[in-house]
Each structure stands twice: as C-alpha cells, then as structure tokens.
Design a protein around this motif. Structure first.
Motif, PDB file in Angstrom:
ATOM      1  N   LEU A   1       0.624  -1.347   0.036  1.00 48.84           N
ATOM      2  CA  LEU A   1      -0.081  -0.037  -0.035  1.00 48.84           C
ATOM      3  C   LEU A   1       0.929   1.332  -0.123  1.00 48.84           C
ATOM      4  CD1 LEU A   1      -2.957  -1.004   2.445  1.00 48.84           C
ATOM      5  CD2 LEU A   1      -2.799  -1.494   0.015  1.00 48.84           C
ATOM      6  N   GLY A   2       2.310   1.089   0.096  1.00 48.40           N
ATOM      7  CA  GLY A   2       2.880   2.379   0.021  1.00 48.40           C
ATOM      8  C   GLY A   2       2.739   3.240   1.318  1.00 48.40           C
ATOM      9  N   ILE A   3       2.664   3.073   2.592  1.00 48.50           N
ATOM     10  CA  ILE A   3       2.334   3.531   3.722  1.00 48.50           C
ATOM     11  C   ILE A   3       3.787   3.508   4.521  1.00 48.50           C
ATOM     12  CG2 ILE A   3       1.075   3.756   5.918  1.00 48.50           C
ATOM     13  CD1 ILE A   3      -1.165   2.259   4.414  1.00 48.50           C
ATOM     14  N   ALA A   4       4.048   4.849   4.884  1.00 45.83           N
ATOM     15  CA  ALA A   4       5.141   5.040   5.697  1.00 45.83           C
ATOM     16  C   ALA A   4       5.392   4.143   6.958  1.00 45.83           C
ATOM     17  CB  ALA A   4       5.446   6.448   5.799  1.00 45.83           C
ATOM     18  N   ALA A   5       6.673   3.876   7.195  1.00 40.67           N
ATOM     19  CA  ALA A   5       6.919   2.945   8.165  1.00 40.67           C
ATOM     20  C   ALA A   5       6.391   3.409   9.608  1.00 40.67           C
ATOM     21  CB  ALA A   5       8.572   2.855   8.533  1.00 40.67           C
ATOM     22  N   LEU A   6       6.502   4.478   9.985  1.00 40.00           N
ATOM     23  CA  LEU A   6       5.769   4.928  11.293  1.00 40.00           C
ATOM     24  C   LEU A   6       4.388   4.980  11.352  1.00 40.00           C
ATOM     25  CD1 LEU A   6       7.972   7.908  12.573  1.00 40.00           C
ATOM     26  CD2 LEU A   6       7.830   5.762  13.424  1.00 40.00           C
ATOM     27  N   ALA A   7       3.841   5.392  10.363  1.00 41.56           N
ATOM     28  CA  ALA A   7       2.133   5.355  10.094  1.00 41.56           C
ATOM     29  C   ALA A   7       1.828   3.983  10.202  1.00 41.56           C
ATOM     30  CB  ALA A   7       1.787   6.345   8.883  1.00 41.56           C
ATOM     31  N   ALA A   8       2.451   2.870   9.238  1.00 33.14           N
ATOM     32  CA  ALA A   8       2.316   1.702   9.214  1.00 33.14           C
ATOM     33  C   ALA A   8       2.345   1.067  10.646  1.00 33.14           C
ATOM     34  CB  ALA A   8       3.154   0.833   8.361  1.00 33.14           C
ATOM     35  N   GLY A   9       3.281   1.288  11.518  1.00 34.06           N
ATOM     36  CA  GLY A   9       3.410   0.877  12.744  1.00 34.06           C
ATOM     37  C   GLY A   9       2.213   1.446  13.777  1.00 34.06           C
ATOM     38  N   PHE A  10       1.928   2.500  13.499  1.00 31.73           N
ATOM     39  CA  PHE A  10       0.540   3.030  14.216  1.00 31.73           C
ATOM     40  C   PHE A  10      -0.508   2.400  14.142  1.00 31.73           C
ATOM     41  CE2 PHE A  10      -3.428   5.712  14.401  1.00 31.73           C
ATOM     42  CZ  PHE A  10      -3.160   5.866  15.710  1.00 31.73           C
ATOM     43  N   ILE A  11      -0.873   1.764  12.702  1.00 31.65           N
ATOM     44  CA  ILE A  11      -2.000   1.262  12.438  1.00 31.65           C
ATOM     45  C   ILE A  11      -2.090  -0.453  12.736  1.00 31.65           C
ATOM     46  CG2 ILE A  11      -3.077   0.115  10.288  1.00 31.65           C
ATOM     47  CD1 ILE A  11      -2.213   2.524   8.888  1.00 31.65           C
ATOM     48  N   VAL A  12      -0.723  -0.905  12.917  1.00 32.80           N
ATOM     49  CA  VAL A  12      -0.814  -2.168  13.572  1.00 32.80           C
ATOM     50  C   VAL A  12      -0.861  -2.004  14.921  1.00 32.80           C
ATOM     51  CG1 VAL A  12       1.119  -4.041  13.906  1.00 32.80           C
ATOM     52  CG2 VAL A  12       0.867  -3.370  11.665  1.00 32.80           C
ATOM     53  N   PHE A  13      -0.662  -1.071  15.515  1.00 32.57           N
ATOM     54  CA  PHE A  13      -0.476  -0.885  17.040  1.00 32.57           C
ATOM     55  C   PHE A  13      -1.948  -0.499  17.540  1.00 32.57           C
ATOM     56  CE2 PHE A  13      -0.288   1.995  20.776  1.00 32.57           C
ATOM     57  CZ  PHE A  13      -0.209   1.090  21.547  1.00 32.57           C
ATOM     58  N   ALA A  14      -2.548   0.581  17.235  1.00 27.32           N
ATOM     59  CA  ALA A  14      -3.750   1.031  17.754  1.00 27.32           C
ATOM     60  C   ALA A  14      -4.919   0.396  17.738  1.00 27.32           C
ATOM     61  CB  ALA A  14      -4.268   2.343  16.692  1.00 27.32           C
ATOM     62  N   PRO A  15      -5.287  -0.753  17.038  1.00 25.27           N
ATOM     63  CA  PRO A  15      -6.389  -1.346  17.352  1.00 25.27           C
ATOM     64  C   PRO A  15      -6.285  -2.387  18.507  1.00 25.27           C
ATOM     65  CG  PRO A  15      -6.044  -1.298  15.037  1.00 25.27           C
ATOM     66  CD  PRO A  15      -4.947  -0.816  15.586  1.00 25.27           C
ATOM     67  N   LYS A  16      -4.964  -3.043  18.611  1.00 21.37           N
ATOM     68  CA  LYS A  16      -4.630  -3.933  19.596  1.00 21.37           C
ATOM     69  C   LYS A  16      -4.354  -3.024  20.810  1.00 21.37           C
ATOM     70  CE  LYS A  16      -2.782  -7.947  17.263  1.00 21.37           C
ATOM     71  NZ  LYS A  16      -1.900  -8.821  17.239  1.00 21.37           N
ATOM     72  N   ALA A  17      -3.983  -1.861  20.891  1.00 18.52           N
ATOM     73  CA  ALA A  17      -4.055  -1.406  22.090  1.00 18.52           C
ATOM     74  C   ALA A  17      -5.551  -1.000  22.774  1.00 18.52           C
ATOM     75  CB  ALA A  17      -3.316   0.225  21.706  1.00 18.52           C
ATOM     76  N   TRP A  18      -6.295  -0.978  21.867  1.00 19.93           N
ATOM     77  CA  TRP A  18      -7.948  -0.830  22.076  1.00 19.93           C
ATOM     78  C   TRP A  18      -8.330  -1.971  22.971  1.00 19.93           C
ATOM     79  CZ3 TRP A  18     -12.185   0.772  23.391  1.00 19.93           C
ATOM     80  CH2 TRP A  18     -13.433  -0.074  22.942  1.00 19.93           C
ATOM     81  N   ASP A  19      -7.630  -3.179  22.738  1.00 22.42           N
ATOM     82  CA  ASP A  19      -7.999  -4.393  23.612  1.00 22.42           C
ATOM     83  C   ASP A  19      -7.501  -4.341  24.862  1.00 22.42           C
ATOM     84  OD1 ASP A  19      -9.170  -5.515  21.350  1.00 22.42           O
ATOM     85  OD2 ASP A  19      -7.641  -7.285  21.014  1.00 22.42           O
ATOM     86  N   VAL A  20      -6.533  -3.454  25.220  1.00 19.64           N
ATOM     87  CA  VAL A  20      -5.996  -3.392  26.475  1.00 19.64           C
ATOM     88  C   VAL A  20      -7.343  -2.694  27.354  1.00 19.64           C
ATOM     89  CG1 VAL A  20      -4.700  -1.938  28.152  1.00 19.64           C
ATOM     90  CG2 VAL A  20      -3.822  -2.717  25.798  1.00 19.64           C
ATOM     91  N   VAL A  21      -8.008  -1.990  27.062  1.00 18.59           N
ATOM     92  CA  VAL A  21      -9.255  -1.645  27.657  1.00 18.59           C
ATOM     93  C   VAL A  21     -10.376  -2.659  27.439  1.00 18.59           C
ATOM     94  CG1 VAL A  21     -11.026   0.008  27.442  1.00 18.59           C
ATOM     95  CG2 VAL A  21      -8.745   1.012  27.211  1.00 18.59           C
ATOM     96  N   LEU A  22     -10.471  -3.091  26.314  1.00 16.17           N
ATOM     97  CA  LEU A  22     -11.689  -4.195  26.274  1.00 16.17           C
ATOM     98  C   LEU A  22     -11.533  -5.361  26.656  1.00 16.17           C
ATOM     99  CD1 LEU A  22     -14.400  -4.362  24.440  1.00 16.17           C
ATOM    100  CD2 LEU A  22     -13.099  -5.443  22.746  1.00 16.17           C
ATOM    101  N   ASN A  23     -10.354  -5.968  26.890  1.00 18.24           N
ATOM    102  CA  ASN A  23      -9.992  -7.503  27.409  1.00 18.24           C
ATOM    103  C   ASN A  23     -10.818  -7.615  28.765  1.00 18.24           C
ATOM    104  OD1 ASN A  23      -9.177  -8.274  24.816  1.00 18.24           O
ATOM    105  ND2 ASN A  23      -7.226  -8.293  25.497  1.00 18.24           N
ATOM    106  N   PRO A  24     -10.435  -6.605  29.924  1.00 21.87           N
ATOM    107  CA  PRO A  24     -10.903  -6.998  31.183  1.00 21.87           C
ATOM    108  C   PRO A  24     -12.337  -6.871  31.015  1.00 21.87           C
ATOM    109  CG  PRO A  24      -9.161  -5.652  31.143  1.00 21.87           C
ATOM    110  CD  PRO A  24      -9.224  -5.602  29.670  1.00 21.87           C
ATOM    111  N   ILE A  25     -13.155  -6.035  30.166  1.00 18.53           N
ATOM    112  CA  ILE A  25     -14.611  -6.016  29.980  1.00 18.53           C
ATOM    113  C   ILE A  25     -15.028  -7.291  29.660  1.00 18.53           C
ATOM    114  CG2 ILE A  25     -16.395  -4.899  28.907  1.00 18.53           C
ATOM    115  CD1 ILE A  25     -14.670  -2.361  29.209  1.00 18.53           C
ATOM    116  N   ALA A  26     -14.493  -7.724  28.692  1.00 18.65           N
ATOM    117  CA  ALA A  26     -14.913  -9.241  28.082  1.00 18.65           C
ATOM    118  C   ALA A  26     -14.810 -10.267  29.194  1.00 18.65           C
ATOM    119  CB  ALA A  26     -13.884  -9.516  26.845  1.00 18.65           C
ATOM    120  N   GLY A  27     -13.937 -10.276  29.891  1.00 20.61           N
ATOM    121  CA  GLY A  27     -13.349 -10.974  30.989  1.00 20.61           C
ATOM    122  C   GLY A  27     -14.665 -10.986  32.028  1.00 20.61           C
TER     123      GLY A  27
END
Length: 443
Positions: free
Chosen positions: A41-67
C-alpha cells in the motif's frame, strides 16, 4: 468444586484446538500486516506501525471488560463456550476483509485497514479471553493445567508453522494485492476450523458453577493488580510479548532484504516453529522436575542466545542464521508453556483467598497485556525501520540503504534479546509453587 485432576483426552484436544484460531490471528497480522502496509500500500513505516498498534491497544481496555462479561454469563454450556462460537465467527469474517482493501487513495486504504483491524481485535477479545479463562475451571490440579497447556502450546506451534509458513507462499504464488486477498481468506478458514473444533471439542468438559467476583470491574481490577505474583508474571510475559512481536514483524523484512532469496521467510518460520513441535513436551517435563519458574528462566535464556546469534545475519552464512532461529524456537516453546500454565495457578490462589472466581478478569488483564505486547512489538520494529531510513513502496522493489539493513537485522535480534533479559528482573521475584497452588480452586 469436586477435584477432577485428570481430563479426558478428547477435552484436552478439543480445548487445545482453539489455538488454531488464536495462533492464526496472533501470527499473521504480526508477520504480514506491516509488510502489506509498507510494501504494497506504500504507507510510511511510522504510520504503518501506528495502524498495527492502535487497534490492539484498544484491547487493553476491552479485554478486562470481556472477561467480566464472560464471568457473568449464565448458560447451560458454561460461561465461556458460547463466546467461542459467537466471537470466533466474527473474527474470521473481519480477518478475511482485513487484507482485501480495494484500490483507493493511500489515506483511504490506510483507514480501511485500521477499521477492519479494530473490528478483528474486538472480536478476538471476546474469543480469546473466555478461551484463556477455561483451564482454571476445567481442572483444579496444578500438574493437569501444565498438561492441558502442553496440548494447547503444541497445537499453537503447529498452527504457527502451518499459517506462518503458508501465508507468504500463498501471497507470493499469486502476487500483489490479489495474493494478500487470497491469503486472508485462507487464514480466515483456518480460524473457523479452530473456532468450531474448540466449541465442539469442549462440549463434554466439566461445567462448573462459578460465582463471579463481587464489586465493580474497577474494584476487581484493583484486586487483580494487587496480586504480587500475578503482577510479576504479567510484566514478564508482556515484555517478552514485545520481543516476540518485534521478531515476528521482522521475519519478512529479514528474509527479503538481508537473506535475499525466495522462500527465506518460510524457511525462517519452519526453523522457528519446528523445534516447538518437538520440544514442548520436553519443556513440560523439565518444569515438572525443576518447577515452572525455573523452566521459564531456562527457556528465556535459550531464546536470548539464539537471538544474539541471529544478529550476525548480514555477514554470516544463511545456514548459521537459520540455526540461530532454531535455537530461538527452542526457547520460545518454553516461554509459551510455562506462563500459560502459571496464569491459572495465580487465579486459583486468588479464588481460595477470596471465596469467589475472578478468572475472567485475570485472563482479561492477561490477554490485554499480551495483546498490547504483541502490538507494541511491530510498532517498535517499525520505529527501528524508520530510524534506519527504510524506504516504503507501493508494490515495487526499492534498494534499501545500509542503515535500513542494519535496522532490520538488529530489530529482529538484539532488540528482542535485550527485552527478554529485561523481563527476567520481574520473574525472579515470582514465588508460587505446587504447594501453594494444588487443589486451591474450591469455589
């Protein structure tokens, strides 16, 4: 609860088969998503790193709620099994769409991946947290939990081998965007196999009446955070998850840019996972003799030695690099067996102390930490690429500067080795033994 130290083989296999789903989702985004973003997709490395990180960071909040939600689920099938099917199907569908971004402006393509990865992460939370919570309720035996985790980790290793080795082959056989789309569908099918195998395979598992912990979610999180042995184990595991995430993200880059020959990514994956298939029972046997903590330390040291040897990738023969990755795989197997067997021990001690079960909250916090670590790993690796001057492209091959090649190599080797060593500072203070744990799940 009535003590039931030995589980039927079918239940062990059924429970372990859920790792087909967790292993596929835990492996493929970490392996393929960053290269998809930067090199297709030609996305810069830093921006790509944010895209990979941000959704899983959301799970830090969501996982205890799921539990917490699964703790309070009332169902004749048990509080966990219904979530395996519901969330598992949603995970497979969203995963198939993740690598199917239509041709649009680069910003819109990045948004597509971000939104779909967020949907994947949400579905995964409601599958993984109940799944990880199940062992503490399936048996109250300290040793049986280790045996149960041995099956799980063995199947996990097989899944990582199958998914991680085949995904680059599928992508490269077709090429370009279509290769990624086909790979995404194939991996979604694997996820579905794991989901329904675990759901059906645990239908004869003991269904125990579990009294959920009292108080608000905040109150329970505070109690869990105050459990010293759990906290030390969690910090160790999260730091190591960052290390594993960085290594996983670096496989495709190391294979393409440093080793530089077709099929190197698949060979690296086979070297990494193959030993785990053979040695997972050996790690479990070692843990039975020397204790889970000592076994965990030994596995971590083996992984560090292998990672440091891999730092020679730019000058050493490829065979030496593959041998180093084999050593990493040997250590990685133990680094999965032991913490997964120690987690339900810590939850069982809490259940004895409090008279109620917070296993869902424990596993929610645990899974949140693991998810955060595995998300931080590719993000940290992407930052290393950016510092090294890595050049992104939209599908075309670009020669990388020497600084980028160094960043690719050190991010795959020295960085994970240092993180793993750092994690042992917390593990050394972990104190639970079989005498503290066995037979404690009495709620």
């Amino acid at each position: 609860m009535q003590a039931r130290p030995i589980l039927p083989l079918g239940v062990r296999l059924g429970y372990g088969s859920g790792s087909v789903a967790t292993g596929t989702f835990g492996t493929i985004p970490g392996l393929m998503l960053l290269p998809y973003l930067t090199d297709t997709l030609g996305i810069a490395a830093l921006a790509a790193g944010f895209i990979v990180f941000a959704p899983k960071a959301w799970d830090v909040v969501l996982n205890p709620i799921a539990g917490r939600i699964s703790d309070r689920t009332v169902d004749p099938r048990g509080p966990r099994r219904p979530w395996l099917r519901r969330a598992g199907v949603a995970l497979a569908v969203t995963f198939a769409l993740l690598f199917a971004a239509p041709s649009m402006a680069t910003g819109l393509e990045a948004l597509w991946v971000l939104v779909l990865f967020l949907a994947c992460a949400t579905a995964y939370a409601f599958f993984q947290v109940p799944y990880v919570a199940m062992p503490a309720e399936l048996t109250d035996s300290y040793d049986e939990r280790t045996r149960l985790m041995t099956w799980r980790v063995a199947i996990l290793a097989l899944t990582i081998l199958l998914a991680g080795a085949s995904a680059p082959i599928i992508r490269d056989a077709v090429g370009g965007r279509e290769g990624y789309r086909l790979m995404g569908v194939a991996m979604a099918v694997l996820i579905l196999i794991g989901v329904f195998s675990a759901y059906v395979g645990t239908r004869r598992a003991p269904v125990r009446t579990v009294e959920p912990g009292a108080g608000s979610l905040r109150d329970q999180l505070r109690i869990v955070a105050a459990a010293p042995d759990f906290r030390r184990l969690l910090i160790t595991f999260v730091i190591q998850a960052v290390a594993f995430g960085a290594m996983l993200a670096g496989v495709d880059y190391l294979a393409t840019n440093v080793l530089g020959h077709a099929g190197a990514a698949t060979v690296l994956f086979v070297c990494f996972v193959g030993p785990a298939l053979l040695l997972t029972p050996a790690w479990a046997a070692l843990g039975a003799k020397v204790g889970k903590k000592n076994g965990y330390v030994a596995a971590s040291v083996v992984l560090v030695v292998g990672a440091l040897l891999a730092s020679t990738a730019q000058i050493a023969p490829a065979a030496l690099v593959y041998a180093a990755v084999v050593l990493v795989g040997v250590g990685y197997a133990g680094c999965q067996v032991f913490p997964m067997a120690m987690l339900p021990d810590a939850a069982a001690v809490d259940a004895r102390r409090s008279g109620s079960s917070r296993i869902g909250v424990y596993t929610g916090v645990w899974t949140a930490g693991e998810t955060l670590g595995l998300a931080l790993g590719p993000g940290v690796y992407a930052a290393a690429l950016a510092l090294g001057g890595y050049r992104s492209s939209a599908g075309s091959e670009i020669a990388q500067p020497d600084s980028a090649l160094t960043a690719i190599t050190l991010g795959f080797s020295v960085l994970p080795a240092c993180l793993t060593l750092l994690s042992l500072l917390w593990l050394r203070r972990y104190s639970l033994t079989a005498d503290d744990v066995d037979g404690t799940l009495t709620v």
